[in-house]
Design an enzyme around this catalytic site. Structure first.
Site, PDB file in Angstrom:
ATOM      1  N   CYS A 111     -11.809 -17.422  -3.034  1.00 55.64           N
ATOM      2  CA  CYS A 111     -13.109 -17.880  -3.549  1.00 55.64           C
ATOM      3  C   CYS A 111     -13.008 -19.213  -4.274  1.00 55.64           C
ATOM      4  CB  CYS A 111     -13.694 -16.803  -4.466  1.00 55.64           C
ATOM      5  SG  CYS A 111     -14.212 -15.346  -3.531  1.00 55.64           S
ATOM      6  N   ASP A 148      -5.952   4.670  -3.248  1.00 54.60           N
ATOM      7  CA  ASP A 148      -5.598   3.837  -2.093  1.00 54.60           C
ATOM      8  C   ASP A 148      -6.701   3.979  -1.055  1.00 54.60           C
ATOM      9  OD1 ASP A 148      -4.688   6.605  -0.889  1.00 54.60           O
ATOM     10  OD2 ASP A 148      -4.754   5.135   0.738  1.00 54.60           O
ATOM     11  N   ASP A 181       3.240   8.325   2.180  1.00 50.79           N
ATOM     12  CA  ASP A 181       2.630   9.614   2.442  1.00 50.79           C
ATOM     13  C   ASP A 181       3.644  10.433   3.241  1.00 50.79           C
ATOM     14  OD1 ASP A 181      -0.640  10.682   3.688  1.00 50.79           O
ATOM     15  OD2 ASP A 181       0.839  11.618   2.388  1.00 50.79           O
ATOM     16  N   HIS A 207      -9.381 -11.443  -0.050  1.00 51.73           N
ATOM     17  CA  HIS A 207     -10.473 -11.316  -1.038  1.00 51.73           C
ATOM     18  C   HIS A 207     -10.831  -9.844  -1.286  1.00 51.73           C
ATOM     19  CE1 HIS A 207     -14.286 -11.713  -3.133  1.00 51.73           C
ATOM     20  NE2 HIS A 207     -14.756 -10.844  -2.251  1.00 51.73           N
ATOM     21  N   CYS A 252     -10.645 -15.345  -7.241  1.00 53.25           N
ATOM     22  CA  CYS A 252      -9.450 -15.199  -6.399  1.00 53.25           C
ATOM     23  C   CYS A 252      -9.166 -16.516  -5.665  1.00 53.25           C
ATOM     24  CB  CYS A 252      -9.612 -14.051  -5.397  1.00 53.25           C
ATOM     25  SG  CYS A 252     -10.509 -14.426  -3.875  1.00 53.25           S
ATOM     26  N   CYS A 269     -16.209 -14.480  -8.273  1.00 56.70           N
ATOM     27  CA  CYS A 269     -14.801 -14.073  -8.062  1.00 56.70           C
ATOM     28  C   CYS A 269     -13.878 -15.247  -8.331  1.00 56.70           C
ATOM     29  CB  CYS A 269     -14.635 -13.587  -6.616  1.00 56.70           C
ATOM     30  SG  CYS A 269     -12.952 -13.075  -6.213  1.00 56.70           S
TER      31      CYS A 269
HETATM   32  N1  LIG Z   1      -8.888  10.623   3.417  1.00 53.02           N
HETATM   33  C1  LIG Z   1      -8.251  11.372   2.461  1.00 53.02           C
HETATM   34  C2  LIG Z   1      -6.788  11.601   2.605  1.00 53.02           C
HETATM   35  C3  LIG Z   1      -5.915  10.552   2.935  1.00 53.02           C
HETATM   36  C4  LIG Z   1      -4.554  10.777   3.010  1.00 53.02           C
HETATM   37  C5  LIG Z   1      -3.637   9.611   3.344  1.00 53.02           C
HETATM   38  S1  LIG Z   1      -3.270   8.710   1.862  1.00 53.02           S
HETATM   39  C6  LIG Z   1      -2.106   7.555   2.369  1.00 53.02           C
HETATM   40  C7  LIG Z   1      -2.323   6.758   3.477  1.00 53.02           C
HETATM   41  C8  LIG Z   1      -1.362   5.833   3.839  1.00 53.02           C
HETATM   42  C9  LIG Z   1      -0.184   5.704   3.123  1.00 53.02           C
HETATM   43  C10 LIG Z   1       0.020   6.500   2.011  1.00 53.02           C
HETATM   44  C11 LIG Z   1      -0.940   7.432   1.611  1.00 53.02           C
HETATM   45  C12 LIG Z   1      -4.036  12.078   2.763  1.00 53.02           C
HETATM   46  N2  LIG Z   1      -2.686  12.307   2.814  1.00 53.02           N
HETATM   47  C13 LIG Z   1      -2.229  13.559   2.585  1.00 53.02           C
HETATM   48  N3  LIG Z   1      -0.901  13.794   2.621  1.00 53.02           N
HETATM   49  N4  LIG Z   1      -3.045  14.596   2.271  1.00 53.02           N
HETATM   50  C14 LIG Z   1      -4.382  14.452   2.192  1.00 53.02           C
HETATM   51  O1  LIG Z   1      -5.104  15.427   1.917  1.00 53.02           O
HETATM   52  C15 LIG Z   1      -4.936  13.133   2.437  1.00 53.02           C
HETATM   53  C16 LIG Z   1      -6.310  12.883   2.360  1.00 53.02           C
END
Ligand SMILES: NCc1cc(CSc2ccccc2)c2nc(N)[nH]c(=O)c2c1
Length: 375
Positions: A312, A269, A95, A338, A309, A307
Site C-alpha cells: 500500500c 490460520d 497439521d 497485502h 504495508c 494500510c
Molecule cells: N476448516 C477447519 C479445519 C481445518 C484444519 C486444517 S488446519 C491446518 C491447515 C494447514 C496446515 C496446518 C493446519 C483441521 N485440521 C485438523 N487436524 N482437524 C480439524 O478439525 C481441522 C479443521
C-alpha cells in the site's frame, strides 16, 4: 524435562474472554493473539521468507499430508527439517494429515487403526495411522505438531460424533506414545465434538487429562454458520486450561478472528488471504475490494488508504489491476502480501485493544467500517 512450547498469559481483557499472551517456541517467542500464514507445500504461496518477516509473520503452517506424499518426509529430514528446507528460522506448525485425507483424497476408509485412502496425486493406496502421522511430523521437525484426529461433518449424528470423539482421544494417546521429540516439538491435542456441548466436554476432558502443551479446536468452520461456531466456542474454550494456548483451526475471516479472540482463542490460520488474492480479491478496512474490477483501471490510490504495508506504500489499485488482468504473477504476489499483512496487523490491533480493555469498542468500529452487519 523442559517442554518445547510454553505459553505465558500476560493479561486478560476486562470485558471479554480475550487474552494477551506469548507463545515460546524453540524458534522464537511470539505475541498472541496471532494469525499464522498457511504454506501447505512448504511455501506460503508467492512469499519469500523476507516478505513474511517484513509483514510480521511469526509462525507459518505446513501440511503433513502434502509433504508426506511429495517430496516425502525423508527428503525434508535429510535437508535438516522444514526450517532448513524452507530457509525459515521462525516458528513452524504442521497439521497431522487426517483432515486433508478427508478433504482431498479419494476412496478413504476409516478404522480404529487409521485411514486408508488413495493419493490425490497418483491414486496410490496409502494408510495413515496416528503413529505414521506423528513419525512424519517428527521428521518434518515443526515446532508445533498436531495430533491425528478425525474432523466429523458438523451436522453428523450424535452417535457418530460420539464414537468419532472417543476414537480421536484414543488416537491422541497413541500419538503421545509415538512422539519421539517432545523436548523440541510441542504436540497439541485437537478437541472435537461438532456442535454437541457434552461431546466437546468429553473430548476436552480426555485431552486435558493427557496434559498437552497446547490445544487446538477442530471441527469448526466446516460449513456451519458463524453463529453456530461462536456458540460452540462459547462453551468450549472455558473447558481448556488458561495457561495453555488455544488454536482455532482453519478460521480466518476478519470477523471470525475478532469473535474468536473475544471467546478466548489465541492462534488462527486460514488459506483465505492467499486463496482470494489469486483472483484479485483483497481485504481492506472498508471491506473486500476486487481490484481486477474495471472501476479501478485509473484508480491511483493504494488498495487500502489506511494500510501501512509495503504494497500500500508503493503500488496503486490501477497497477495491481493491470498485473492481475495481464496474468503477471507479481500481481498475485502484491495482493497476497497485502491480505496476509491485513490479518497479521489486525491481530496486532486486537492485542492493543486487549491492552486497553476496549476490544468490544474496537470490534464495533471495525465491523462498522468493514461493512459487517450482525444479522
Ligand atoms: N476448516 C477447519 C479445519 C481445518 C484444519 C486444517 S488446519 C491446518 C491447515 C494447514 C496446515 C496446518 C493446519 C483441521 N485440521 C485438523 N487436524 N482437524 C480439524 O478439525 C481441522 C479443521
Amino acid at each position: 524435562m523442559e517442554p518445547a512450547i510454553k505459553y505465558r498469559l500476560i493479561k486478560k481483557e476486562k470485558h471479554t474472554g480475550a487474552r494477551l499472551g506469548e507463545i515460546v517456541t524453540p524458534h522464537g517467542t511470539f505475541k498472541t493473539p496471532m494469525f499464522m500464514p498457511v504454506g501447505t507445500q512448504a511455501s506460503v504461496k508467492t512469499m519469500a521468507p523476507e516478505d513474511l518477516k517484513e509483514m510480521g509473520a511469526g509462525i507459518i503452517l505446513s501440511n503433513t499430508y502434502h509433504l508426506w506424499l511429495r517430496p516425502g518426509e525423508d527428503i525434508v529430514e535429510k535437508a535438516g527439517g522444514l526450517h532448513k528446507f524452507m530457509n525459515w528460522d521462525r516458528g513452524v506448525l504442521t497439521d497431522s494429515g487426517g483432515f486433508q485425507v478427508f478433504s482431498l483424497a479419494k476412496l478413504r476408509d476409516i478404522s480404529e487403526e487409521g485411514v486408508a485412502f488413495k493419493s490425490h496425486l497418483n491414486g496410490e493406496k496409502l494408510f495413515l495411522s496416528p503413529e505414521k502421522a506423528i513419525h512424519v511430523e517428527n521428521a518434518l521437525g515443526a515446532d508445533i505438531m498436531m495430533s491425528f484426529d478425525e474432523c466429523p461433518p458438523f451436522f453428523e449424528s450424535y452417535d457418530y460424533v460420539k464414537k468419532s470423539v472417543e476414537r480421536t482421544s484414543r488416537w491422541a494417546e497413541r500419538g503421545l506414545i509415538a512422539h519421539q521429540n517432545p523436548a523440541t516439538q510441542g504436540l497439541f491435542g485437537i478437541v472435537q465434538g461438532a456442535g454437541f456441548e457434552d461431546l466437546r466436554r468429553q473430548s476436552a476432558r480426555d485431552l486435558v487429562g493427557m496434559d498437552f502443551p497446547g490445544y487446538s479446536i477442530g471441527g469448526l468452520s466446516v460449513g456451519e454458520s458463524k453463529g453456530e461456531m461462536n456458540r460452540v466456542l462459547d462453551f468450549t474454550t472455558p473447558m481448556l486450561p488458561e495457561d495453555k494456548p488455544r488454536y482455532l483451526m482453519g478460521v480466518g475471516s476478519p470477523d471470525a478472528l475478532i469473535d474468536g479472540v473475544i471467546r478466548g482463542v489465541d492462534m488462527f490460520d486460514c488459506v483465505l488471504p492467499t486463496r482470494i488474492a489469486r483472483n484479485g480479491t483483497t481485504m481492506t478496512s472498508q471491506g473486500r475490494l476486487v481490484v481486477k474490477n474495471a472501476k479501478y483501471s485509473e484508480d491511483f490510490r493504494p488498495l487500502d488508504p489506511k494500510c501501512d504495508c509495503y504494497v500500500c506504500k508503493n503500488y496503486t489499485r490501477a497497477y495491481i489491476r493491470h498485473l492481475i488482468k495481464a496474468d503477471e504473477t507479481f500481481g498475485i504476489h502484491l495482493t497476497s502480501y497485502h491480505n496476509l499483512y491485513f490479518l497479521i496487523n489486525l491481530m496486532h490491533q486486537v492485542q492493543d485493544a486487549i491492552e486497553q480493555d476496549n476490544l468490544l469498542e474496537f470490534r464495533e468500529a471495525f465491523f462498522e467500517e468493514y461493512g459487517y452487519n450482525e444479522n
